[in-house]
Design a protein around this motif. Sequence first.
Motif, PDB file in Angstrom:
ATOM      1  N   TYR A 252       0.834  -1.199   0.000  1.00  0.00           N
ATOM      2  CA  TYR A 252       0.000   0.000   0.000  1.00  0.00           C
ATOM      3  C   TYR A 252       0.871   1.253   0.000  1.00  0.00           C
ATOM      4  N   ASP A 255       2.101   2.659  -3.155  1.00  0.00           N
ATOM      5  CA  ASP A 255       1.057   3.276  -3.953  1.00  0.00           C
ATOM      6  C   ASP A 255       0.501   4.515  -3.234  1.00  0.00           C
ATOM      7  N   ASP A 256       1.275   5.051  -2.268  1.00  0.00           N
ATOM      8  CA  ASP A 256       0.857   6.215  -1.469  1.00  0.00           C
ATOM      9  C   ASP A 256      -0.457   5.973  -0.727  1.00  0.00           C
ATOM     10  N   ARG A 257      -0.706   4.725  -0.345  1.00  0.00           N
ATOM     11  CA  ARG A 257      -1.949   4.446   0.377  1.00  0.00           C
ATOM     12  C   ARG A 257      -1.667   4.237   1.856  1.00  0.00           C
ATOM     13  N   THR A 264      -8.836   2.596   3.718  1.00  0.00           N
ATOM     14  CA  THR A 264      -7.590   3.099   3.148  1.00  0.00           C
ATOM     15  C   THR A 264      -7.774   4.547   2.697  1.00  0.00           C
ATOM     16  N   LYS A 266      -5.840   7.756   0.421  1.00  0.00           N
ATOM     17  CA  LYS A 266      -4.743   8.128  -0.464  1.00  0.00           C
ATOM     18  C   LYS A 266      -4.028   9.320   0.178  1.00  0.00           C
TER      19      LYS A 266
END
Length: 486
Positions: A252, A255-257, A264, A266
């Motif tokens: 995660y 993916d900048d999560r 989740t 962003k």
Amino acid sequence: MQRFEILDKDAMGRIGRLETPHGRIETPALMPVINPNIEFIPAKDMRKFGAEILITNAYIIYRTPELREKAIKKGVHGVLEVDMPVMTDSGSYQLMVYGDVEISNEEILKFQIDIGSDIIVPLDVPTPPDADYGTALSDLEVTLQREREALKLERGDRLLALPIQGSTHMDLRRRCAEEVVKMGGDVYPIGGIVPLMDTYRFYDLVKIILEVKSVLPSYAPVHLFGAGHPMVFALAVALGCDLFDSAAYALYAKDDRYLTPHGTKKLEELQYFPCSCPICLEYTPGELRRMDNDDKQRLIAEHNLWVSFEEIRRIKQAIKEDNLFELVECRIRSHPNLMFAWRQIREYGWLLEQYDPSMKHSFLYAGVESCYRPAVLRHHERVLNVELPDKDEIIISADEGVLADFYLRPAFGVVPIEMLESYPAGHAEIPPSELLEDEALEIAVQGLKRFLDHHSDRRFVIVASGKWLKFLKDLPENAVIKHDKP
Ligand SMILES: [Zn+2]
């Protein structure tokens, strides 16, 4: 030798102790996945987040010549530079993603034994969800065959995990669970569920766990293989899962999560961090966004670990306080799919009943799902055996201000006076019936009808008003309703 000991229980969840060659761990436990090829967060730093056990991939080590040499010389613990328990995966995940791996089951098992893994896993075949029955069945035969092979190998004091596959075919999941229990492993991973997690198919996930748990004995430690998002931990523990692994913290982050127990986020959406871990206290989302990728991803991954382990500790404390149901009923409100998934426990009351402790301190109503707890079902059974007073007409009142022999309470239905001060009905915090969801009253009235039928030779007067009257219909002939406030 019994490797797993249960210390405390709530719902179907438990706090347990699992003995491994590198020491004892407490469950529920989260195992961060360490990719031996990529130094992201070093394995030796994992203890500070709360990790007691790690998981790494023996197949990747085997396929990377330098790593393989080092592992044979110094063991997997030497490769990761830790002395804590390490579980190894066999390459099954790669098998699912790439369709093939260049190693046999026996080779990868022997390799895991040679490098001193604490928990070894055969090369099981993870069948994706919705696979046609024939495929799922033939995959399952291969998995079971490989698990039988694993049992024949001399493994010393290492633990053997016997994964449970079967795709979304519940009879195959049950059959696999029956077979692996007969074989006798040390840990039972439920496999092939990552695609369900990724697509929020929590309904199928919960169904699989419940079906598997309905076959496994209570003393079997269960690993929900591939479920690394904190939003499902409470629910999965409450259904009896003991071990989790998290590749999610790193995947995660790349993916900048940003993980939270509610779902989740962003990084780009965040103006504030809803968290007090060391990372979220030191940086703002804007500062993180302006960093170079490596630093940013490492810091998000660290947050992801902090928040994941925090959730595990919260769950353990809820087990200690007997309020795991309350925690789950909050968590499932993070996503509608979680809520509908959890509601399946209605159909598995008999199973929850076997696990959930019957004595607790309190019952906090958190939503209609609270009515599906074993405490409510048990009360409905128990009240049938309560002796009735020797009177011509027995009074059951929905109004607390009326002098009566029994009271009618949301969810619980008929409550005798002597149970008004005791758990569960007497210790239940439930909003007034006028404000409550219809279902809580419907369930109470179903219980009342059963009670009236059970005593068909006696006569009852039901005192009620307001919203109750909407549900007090079609009562058996031995009961009449008296309107309390006309
Ligand atoms: Zn944080």
